[in-house]
Design an enzyme around this catalytic site. Structure first.
Site, PDB file in Angstrom:
ATOM      1  N   ILE A 123      43.103  41.034  32.296  1.00 17.21           N
ATOM      2  CA  ILE A 123      43.867  39.843  32.349  1.00 17.21           C
ATOM      3  C   ILE A 123      43.838  39.296  33.951  1.00 17.21           C
ATOM      4  O   ILE A 123      43.673  39.817  34.628  1.00 17.21           O
ATOM      5  CB  ILE A 123      45.669  40.196  32.131  1.00 17.21           C
ATOM      6  CG1 ILE A 123      46.561  39.104  32.045  1.00 17.21           C
ATOM      7  CG2 ILE A 123      46.092  41.273  32.889  1.00 17.21           C
ATOM      8  CD1 ILE A 123      47.758  39.341  31.348  1.00 17.21           C
ATOM      9  N   CYS A 124      43.962  37.918  33.826  1.00 16.46           N
ATOM     10  CA  CYS A 124      44.084  37.352  34.998  1.00 16.46           C
ATOM     11  C   CYS A 124      42.798  37.351  36.027  1.00 16.46           C
ATOM     12  O   CYS A 124      41.594  36.959  35.244  1.00 16.46           O
ATOM     13  CB  CYS A 124      45.218  37.762  35.801  1.00 16.46           C
ATOM     14  SG  CYS A 124      45.756  36.498  37.430  1.00 16.46           S
ATOM     15  N   HIS A 125      42.778  38.015  37.059  1.00 15.05           N
ATOM     16  CA  HIS A 125      41.405  38.237  37.772  1.00 15.05           C
ATOM     17  C   HIS A 125      40.818  39.569  37.464  1.00 15.05           C
ATOM     18  O   HIS A 125      39.792  39.823  37.831  1.00 15.05           O
ATOM     19  CB  HIS A 125      41.813  38.239  39.045  1.00 15.05           C
ATOM     20  CG  HIS A 125      42.134  36.869  39.851  1.00 15.05           C
ATOM     21  ND1 HIS A 125      43.508  36.407  39.862  1.00 15.05           N
ATOM     22  CD2 HIS A 125      41.291  35.812  40.713  1.00 15.05           C
ATOM     23  CE1 HIS A 125      43.291  35.163  40.310  1.00 15.05           C
ATOM     24  NE2 HIS A 125      42.225  34.803  40.709  1.00 15.05           N
TER      25      HIS A 125
END
Length: 174
Positions: free
Chosen positions: A102-104
């Site tokens: 998720i995300c980075h």
């Protein structure tokens, strides 16, 4: 129940670790926190949580896990500089089991060279990196491409956690 490795580095996004960690534990799964130094206590980038690293990649075997989950924040950028962590992700990917970020989080997957040919999502600033690494990028809360599950940001945590849990509940292929 399943055994899940969460790969966490200093400056992780607090909620992207804590919410899935809690959900997975509440569902009865065995969640193991992997980092670069056993016993070190690392803090989230918002200072809302801290966790103790239980194992390093050298202490465990990728094939012993049913899922690997990579929260975002600054942690994946730090983890991708650790050759043992990158090698662990590469060897885990070869098992064909669930790999979620998720995300980075995809920064670590990019470094491990496991995103080419897949469709994923991420925090917008990771979009070009994913595309340059051979992935197709979509701006949507959840993308599932075979064994890969990805989401963009903390607002997507509910669908992300649900997708990981649903995949873990699927019967194993014979």
């Amino acid at each position: 129940m399943s055994k899940i490795a969460m790969l966490v580095g200093e400056g992780y996004e607090d909620s992207e670790f804590q919410q899935p960690f809690d959900r997975f534990n509440e569902a009865g799964h065995d969640v193991v926190v992997l980092g670069t130094e056993v016993g070190s206590v690392i803090k989230g980038k918002r200072g809302e949580s801290k966790i103790e690293i239980q194992h390093t990649p050298a202490d465990v075997r990728p094939e012993d896990f049913d899922a690997v989950v990579i929260p975002g924040g600054y942690g994946p950028d730090k983890l991708r500089m650790d050759p043992d962590m990158v090698d662990f992700v590469r060897r885990y990917d070869a098992t064909g089991k669930l790999l979620a970020s998720i995300c980075h989080g995809p920064q670590l997957l990019i470094e491990a060279e496991v995103v080419a040919g897949h469709t994923m999502t991420s925090w917008p600033s990771v979009r070009t990196d994913l595309i340059n690494a051979g992935a197709k990028w979509l701006d949507q809360p959840l993308v599932i491409d075979g064994k890969l599950i990805s989401s963009r940001k903390p607002d997507d945590l509910e669908v992300f956690s649900q997708a990981v849990l649903a995949r873990l509940e699927e019967p194993a292929e014979a």
